[in-house]
Scaffold this active site. Structure first.
Site, short mmCIF file in Angstrom:
data_model
loop_
_atom_site.label_atom_id
_atom_site.label_comp_id
_atom_site.label_asym_id
_atom_site.label_seq_id
_atom_site.Cartn_x
_atom_site.Cartn_y
_atom_site.Cartn_z
N GLY A 247 1.34 11.52 -1.86
CA GLY A 247 0.20 12.32 -2.31
C GLY A 247 0.53 13.80 -2.41
CE LYS B 261 -6.61 0.72 -12.56
NZ LYS B 261 -7.70 0.58 -11.60
N GLY C 297 4.10 7.98 -4.69
CA GLY C 297 3.70 6.57 -4.74
C GLY C 297 4.85 5.59 -4.81
NE ARG D 9 7.21 9.68 4.55
CZ ARG D 9 6.08 9.21 4.04
NH1 ARG D 9 5.43 8.27 4.67
NH2 ARG D 9 5.60 9.70 2.93
P1 AMP Z 1 1.36 4.08 -9.65
O1 AMP Z 1 1.13 3.85 -8.18
O2 AMP Z 1 0.21 4.64 -10.37
O3 AMP Z 1 2.63 4.84 -9.90
O4 AMP Z 1 1.51 2.65 -10.31
C1 AMP Z 1 2.53 1.77 -9.95
C2 AMP Z 1 2.11 0.41 -10.38
O5 AMP Z 1 1.96 0.36 -11.79
C3 AMP Z 1 3.13 -0.65 -10.02
O6 AMP Z 1 2.55 -1.54 -9.13
C4 AMP Z 1 3.43 -1.33 -11.35
O7 AMP Z 1 3.52 -2.73 -11.26
C5 AMP Z 1 2.23 -0.96 -12.20
N1 AMP Z 1 2.53 -1.02 -13.63
C6 AMP Z 1 3.45 -0.35 -14.31
N2 AMP Z 1 3.46 -0.70 -15.60
C7 AMP Z 1 2.54 -1.65 -15.75
C8 AMP Z 1 2.08 -2.44 -16.87
N3 AMP Z 1 2.59 -2.29 -18.08
N4 AMP Z 1 1.10 -3.34 -16.65
C9 AMP Z 1 0.56 -3.47 -15.41
N5 AMP Z 1 0.95 -2.78 -14.33
C10 AMP Z 1 1.92 -1.88 -14.49
#
Ligand code: AMP
Length: 398
Positions: free
Chosen positions: A377, A197, A354, A36
């Protein structure tokens, strides 16, 4: 773009209030990633070369209006001094007569960094008086912090409305790139959405399915879609309560002629730990006590085929639990392929938000993507089709 840039102003001898994002990850005062800081160097150098006086303002972390030594921007001064190859002065004061006097004493090309704006709660409440005090410190306001533009704060919106304003080089590049890939992309357009999620990325999915030709869903969020389709996913991370939402997204995608690509195989294990054995399984063969932790090789091949027939790629979120080996392989193999196509001028690839940047850095492809947004974000909200207050206030005041 209907926003002014620094080159639209005569800035010699002028005080430029430059909003940057110095919110870098720190560990005991050590900067863990200076990307950054590096990214704002071009704008600062332009202002210096045009003989403007630079007053840097930024937030760091979430101190909630209270001074916290570990969130002081003073820690950034040595690194910034090194990157800019010139002295960076620091002021622990952000507003008031003393700092106002200091800004008037600056010489052309001088750089003065002010303390973390969020040490004043008036920053996040976008307080009018605080914005007015900030505005006194500059003749022109320049925003080079796209990553903070989804927040309507005093340093991003309040002060912007009170001064002649413009954007810096980083912000300009970010807006132009994101506008190009979402508003007038070279088609076919593919989006890769991964991460933990669905619940955190509902707006993103809903906006993208109206625009993209292919939607690749990976990571933990793919599990909820597989579950909704009646596939047994064992112990995998899953938002079962979002079954209907997932089905609605799939139906909307179909209506919009957007082809959704879900994993056909997966790397599974009984535990999420480095000493628990992992195995590749067809999606239909996942056992009750197993969890999906990454996409499998045949899913990777399918994704690569989609990349090969696409012209533009938008990427957010890892394909698996990439922090732990070997569950980073799906993300590494597919992102390396996208990077190769990009290098060969066959694909325009943009990623951000993220954990995406760290996942792609782990894949060592960060330099080969067309653009890697450092905004978390703000990148997501832009991709969700939302208006970013820090940008719209600049547009309106032109
Ligand atoms: P996000 O911040 O929503 O992009 O999510 C990133 C997070 O999703 C990371 O910490 C990954 O470890 C987690 N992640 C990705 N795939 C999986 C999975 N199949 N099971 C559990 N966690 C996951």
């Amino acid at each position: 773009m209907m926003i002014k840039t620094i080159n639209d102003y005569e800035i010699t001898n002028k005080r430029i209030l430059l909003r940057v994002d110095l919110n870098v990850p720190l560990d005991n005062g050590q900067i863990l990633d200076n990307s950054r800081l590096k990214s704002i160097v071009p704008t600062i150098n332009i202002i210096k070369s045009l003989k403007g006086k630079i007053i840097l303002i930024s937030h760091m972390g979430r101190p909630k209006g209270i001074y916290q030594k570990e969130l002081s921007l003073e820690q950034i001064v040595p690194e910034l001094t090194g990157l800019l190859n010139c002295q960076v002065h620091f002021s622990s004061q952000i507003i008031g007569n003393d700092i106002l006097k200091k800004t008037h004493e600056l010489k052309c090309g001088d750089i003065l960094l002010l303390e973390n704006t969020r040490f004043h709660h008036e920053e996040t409440s976008n307080n009018e008086n605080f914005s007015r005090e900030l505005a006194k410190l500059g003749d022109i306001y320049c925003n080079d912090a796209f990553s903070a533009s989804h927040r309507a704060h005093a340093s991003t919106v309040g002060v912007a409305k009170l001064l002649p304003n413009c954007v810096g080089c980083l912000m300009k590049k970010e807006i132009e790139t994101l506008e190009k890939v979402l508003k007038e992309p070279e088609k076919p357009l593919v989006a890769v959405i991964g991460g933990a999620k669905i619940s955190t990325k509902l707006d993103l999915l809903l906006n993208l399915i109206e625009k993209v030709d292919y939607l690749v869903i990976g990571g933990g969020m793919a599990n909820t879609f597989l579950f909704a389709k009646g596939i047994k996913i064992g112990n995998s991370l899953c938002e079962k309560d979002l079954k209907n939402t997932a089905l609605k997204i799939l139906a909307k995608a179909k209506k919009n002629n957007c082809l959704v690509i879900l994993p056909s195989d997966a790397v599974v294990s009984k535990k999420f730990s480095s000493n628990s054995k992992s195995i590749v399984r067809e999606i239909k063969d996942i056992k009750k006590d197993e969890m999906i932790l990454d996409i499998g090789p045949s899913s990777c091949d399918k994704i690569k085929k989609v990349f090969s027939i696409s012209k533009t790629l938008i990427w957010n979120g890892p394909m698996g639990a990439f922090e732990l080996k070997p569950y980073d392989e799906g993300t590494i193999s597919t992102s390396k392929f996208a990077a190769k196509l990009t290098k060969n001028n066959k694909l325009i690839s943009v990623a951000g938000g993220g954990d995406t940047v760290s996942a792609l850095k782990q894949s060592e492809v960060d330099k080969d993507f067309t653009y890697l947004s450092l905004a978390g974000g703000a990148f997501l909200e832009w991709m969700e089709g939302k208006e970013l207050p820090g940008i719209s206030c600049l547009l309106r005041s032109v």
